[in-house]
Design an enzyme around this catalytic site. Structure first.
Site, PDB file in Angstrom:
ATOM      1  N   SER A 705      11.266   5.710  10.063  1.00 48.97           N
ATOM      2  CA  SER A 705      10.173   4.887  10.584  1.00 48.97           C
ATOM      3  C   SER A 705       9.958   3.595   9.814  1.00 48.97           C
ATOM      4  O   SER A 705       9.189   2.739  10.249  1.00 48.97           O
ATOM      5  CB  SER A 705       8.867   5.694  10.585  1.00 48.97           C
ATOM      6  OG  SER A 705       8.472   6.022   9.272  1.00 48.97           O
ATOM      7  N   LYS A 748      -1.045   7.166  10.198  1.00 49.89           N
ATOM      8  CA  LYS A 748      -0.663   5.836   9.733  1.00 49.89           C
ATOM      9  C   LYS A 748      -1.741   4.807  10.059  1.00 49.89           C
ATOM     10  O   LYS A 748      -2.027   3.914   9.248  1.00 49.89           O
ATOM     11  CB  LYS A 748       0.673   5.443  10.358  1.00 49.89           C
ATOM     12  CG  LYS A 748       1.834   6.306   9.868  1.00 49.89           C
ATOM     13  CD  LYS A 748       3.132   5.983  10.590  1.00 49.89           C
ATOM     14  CE  LYS A 748       4.265   6.851  10.071  1.00 49.89           C
ATOM     15  NZ  LYS A 748       5.551   6.599  10.771  1.00 49.89           N
TER      16      LYS A 748
END
Length: 834
Positions: A705, A748
């Protein structure tokens, strides 16, 4: 009062001539000293020694010797009473003459007494050191014998004497003098008393005969007892005769037990083994087992009935039957089908977690409409401390079911789940059957903690054993190796917990309905501390609500500076620390009311543990802000890239995993493919060394990611265009510059919000996940939806490098608008540079 009898003798000589109670000169006194005796009933004309040890009894003997040497003997109902009262004694006893007395060295007295006549105690008078009783004679009622009655009495006497001879012939040891005296007695009452004294009857039976005043009834009672004795001795002889042919040295113990069993059977009594078999049979009948299970239990019970009780195999079967009868085959608890009440219970115990609560209420709704419903199999996945285990307990309370929990962390043996086979020593059922027995019902809420931490070794794979347990299509006939019979698990609600589903085998994960529990936002944590943690810690530390006040801003400061976690464990520990210090102050008599302000935290908790995550102070070349997901929730990370003159070498540091290193290579390949558009020299890759570093070098990092973040940092470093400080990004990059989806978007986003960053670049395929982000966080952020790395660079850098590139979309809270408005105004900038 006390007396003890250690031995009993027959008739014998005495120093004092015996008194004849039938003599015209004999007069029974109205009052006599009382001597209680244990385990013995004394009859008239009986001569025996007694050992007297209790002080009150010795005083009674001394009183008798000081006057007419007469005592009243009464038997205790219970032998273990040291100081008997009136209610503890039989009131019919025997007046005895003390023939001889001997003082023993240990303080006791040995006396020889002769029974004179029966008497009944009318009253008790406690005198100094002993008890004197008022008595009345209890004489036999002489029957009027005429004609046939005389013959009947004579026949009865002759029958009793014949029975006595028969018993002696069957081996019962009697004194020869007894048989001679009995042969010469023709009085029914005296004959009955004589035989009773030598039969060794129990106290209750002997006392019953002593209390009878009709001689013929007394003799008839003795005749019945003799008949029973003859039957017993005959059966004993028959058993001995039948068993002696096969009995050898090794069979002696077996013969004795069979003999006892036969005797007890004739008496209508049951031995311990028979009683145990009957108890097991009753338990099996009451257990509500399915027919095939009951058949197996009955089979094993029949095997046990034919075994020696002390054999090892009998012990194994006995343990098996205990488990079979204690497992709740048909015991169920009624579900609480009140949906509002269940929702209220769940809300009272946990804040938020709406998905899980909604799923439980949905199950109850369906259960209310359909009686027979298979229990759901849920997997609560989330970081430590978010309330997965305690949520299972709340679910059980909301449903009104029993709760049982087992921990699967570190379990490596398949037998821990399925059980051991009974052939092994110390074999036991597996954790599933043990848990059901512990719960006491067949439909509990069964929590399996830490399912992602199952192990496997040479003993088998426990996760494979769980495939049957957690499959609604198979667990209706779950077979534990120890029990060896099917058990229906369809009514059980299984809830498993895991920190991450990555460690769960795919086949096992496919059988479970995964409910993700993300970390809490700061606002959620503040609410949880105020509503749940503070009241609980005040109660645990003995404090009142008035003793401690934690304002919201103080709680927020604790979250920011003293904890860094997705859950609540460390946060609760810090609240507990504050409570302990306040409790100490209150207990010491100091200040009783404490309001802890943010400025007071250093005094209560010490120096801050963490610094708040912050965005970059300014737009910086070669530094891009990425987002990572960890077991503790989301984190931001500043990825640095630096170009140097060299030979095209790429250096990666920061303890990166293989996947993350490959992402960096893919990002570099993408940049090389767009070198011309970016204004880079064609041979830059051959003459430039690149170094990518991810801070916190001691912490392992991996995953794809960070691909677009590394691409942004490299592009900024090579082009000299700074990266915007107010934007964070996450997404996987391909060689062609496509941006692929990632996981953990909610965590996140929370990390970016904590750091004060209000803009995020996310993959277009993750747009659907924005709904999972708390509304208060989502409204305060702008999300840039990217399909290509070109779009990422246009947003992330301070000026766009691809003015003719395809524009992405921007989502501001819940509203969508066109791509970045400043793009057109700045479109000419790259042309001027070229």
């Amino acid at each position: 009062m006390a007396s003890e009898r250690d031995e009993q003798g027959g008739q014998g000589p005495s120093d004092t001539p015996p008194i004849d109670p039938t003599s015209p000169d004999f007069v029974l006194p109205q009052e006599l000293p009382l001597l209680p005796v244990r385990d013995l009933v004394v009859f008239p004309f009986m001569i025996l020694p007694l050992f007297v040890g209790r002080e009150s009894s010795i005083n009674a003997v001394q009183e008798a010797l000081a006057h007419d040497r007469l005592l009243m003997l009464a038997t205790q109902k219970e032998a273990d009473i040291d100081e008997p009262e009136e209610k503890d004694l039989y009131h019919v006893g025997t007046v005895v003459l003390v023939v001889r007395m001997l003082k023993l060295p240990d303080g006791r007295v040995k006396i020889l007494v002769q029974g004179l006549s029966k008497a009944k105690i009318e009253a008790f008078h406690r005198e100094k050191g002993f008890v004197r009783v008022k008595i009345s004679p209890l004489t036999d009622e002489e029957p009027k014998l005429t004609g046939d009655k005389t013959l009947a009495v004579e026949a009865m006497i002759r029958n009793v004497k014949g029975q006595l001879d028969e018993i002696a012939g069957l081996g019962r040891p009697f004194s020869p003098d007894l048989l001679i005296v009995a042969e010469n007695l023709d009085e029914p009452g005296k004959l009955a008393d004589l035989i009773t004294t030598n039969l060794g009857l129990k106290v209750k039976e002997a006392q019953e005969i002593l209390s009878m005043t009709r001689p013929l009834e007394r003799l008839k009672k003795v005749s019945e007892r003799l008949s029973r004795e003859i039957e017993l001795l005959g059966m004993q002889a028959k058993i001995q005769s039948a068993a002696q042919e096969e009995m050898g040295k090794l069979q002696r113990e077996y013969f004795l037990r069979e003999q006892l069993k036969a005797i007890q059977k004739e008496l209508g009594e049951i031995d311990e083994k028979t009683q145990e078999i009957d108890e097991f049979r009753e338990k099996i009948d009451k257990a509500g087992m399915p027919p095939e299970v009951k058949k197996e239990a009955d089979k094993q019970l029949d095997r046990m009935s034919k075994m020696q009780s002390e054999s090892a195999e009998a012990t194994t079967v006995r343990t098996f039957l205990e488990w079979m009868t204690e497992v709740p085959w048909s015991v169920v608890t009624a579900d609480n089908l009140d949906l509002k009440k269940a929702q209220k219970t769940l809300d009272a115990d946990h804040y938020d977690l709406e998905k899980v609560k909604e799923r439980i209420v949905e199950y109850l709704a369906v259960r209310k409409l359909k009686e027979k419903l298979k229990g759901p199999i849920l997997c609560l996945a989330g970081p430590p401390g978010v309330g997965k285990t305690s949520l299972g307990q709340s679910v059980a309370r909301a449903l009104g079911r029993k709760f049982v929990r087992i921990s699967l962390g570190g379990v490596r043996d398949e037998a821990e789940i399925r059980g051991h086979r009974r052939t092994y020593i110390g074999a036991l059922p597996g954790k599933i059957i043990q848990g059901l027995k512990q719960a006491g019902s067949s439909n509990p809420v069964f929590m399996m903690d830490e399912i992602d931490k199952l192990g496997a070794d040479f003993r088998g794979d426990p996760s494979s054993a769980l495939l049957e347990v957690l499959d609604p299509a198979q667990n209706h006939a779950f077979v534990d190796h120890y029990l060896g019979v099917p058990f229906d698990l369809t009514n059980v609600m299984f809830i498993t917990t895991a920190n991450t589903v990555d460690g769960i085998p795919h086949a096992l994960l496919d059988r479970m309905e995964v409910l993700s529990l993300a970390g809490y936002t700061e606002e959620e944590k503040v609410n949880i501390v105020r509503r749940y943690i503070v009241p609980r810690q005040l109660e645990e530390h003995g404090l009142k609500k008035t003793n401690l006040t934690l304002p919201d801003e103080t709680i927020a400061r604790i979250i920011q500076r003293y904890t860094r976690e997705a859950g609540l464990r460390n946060l609760e520990r810090n609240v507990a620390t504050i409570c302990r210090k306040v409790a100490r102050a209150v207990a010491s008599g100091g200040k009783r009311i404490h309001t802890v302000k943010p400025s007071d935290l250093a005094r209560f908790l010490g120096v801050r543990t963490y610094e708040s995550e912050k965005e970059q102070e300014r737009d910086t070349v070669g530094v891009a802000t990425g987002l990572a997901w960890t077991m503790a929730g989301g984190e931001i990370m500043h990825i640095e890239a630096t170009p140097m003159q060299g030979s095209g070498k790429l250096t990666l540091t920061g303890k990166l995993g293989d996947v993350m290193k490959e992402s960096a290579m893919a990002a570099l390949t993408y940049i090389r493919s767009r070198a011309k558009t970016l204004g880079l020299a064609d041979d830059f890759a051959a003459k430039t060394d690149l170094h990518i570093h991810v801070p916190a070098g001691a912490i392992p990092k991996d995953g794809p990611s960070a691909g677009i973040t590394m691409a942004t940092a490299l592009t900024s470093a090579l082009t000299g265009v700074p990266v915007r400080k107010d934007i964070a990004m996450t997404g996987e990059i391909t060689l062609r510059g496509r941006v692929l989806p990632i996981g953990g978007l909610k965590e996140k986003a929370l990390a970016a919000s904590r750091a004060g960053i209000d803009q995020m670049i996310i993959p277009s395929e993750n747009e659907k996940d924005l709904e999972e982000i708390p509304e208060n966080v989502r409204k305060g952020m702008t999300f840039h939806i990217a399909k290509t790395a070109d779009q990422v660079l246009n947003w992330a850098l301070t000026r766009p490098l691809f003015p003719k590139g395809r524009k992405g979309r921007t989502v501001n809270g819940k509203k969508k608008k066109s791509a970045r408005p400043a793009a057109k105004k700045k479109a000419a900038a790259p042309k001027k540079r070229r």
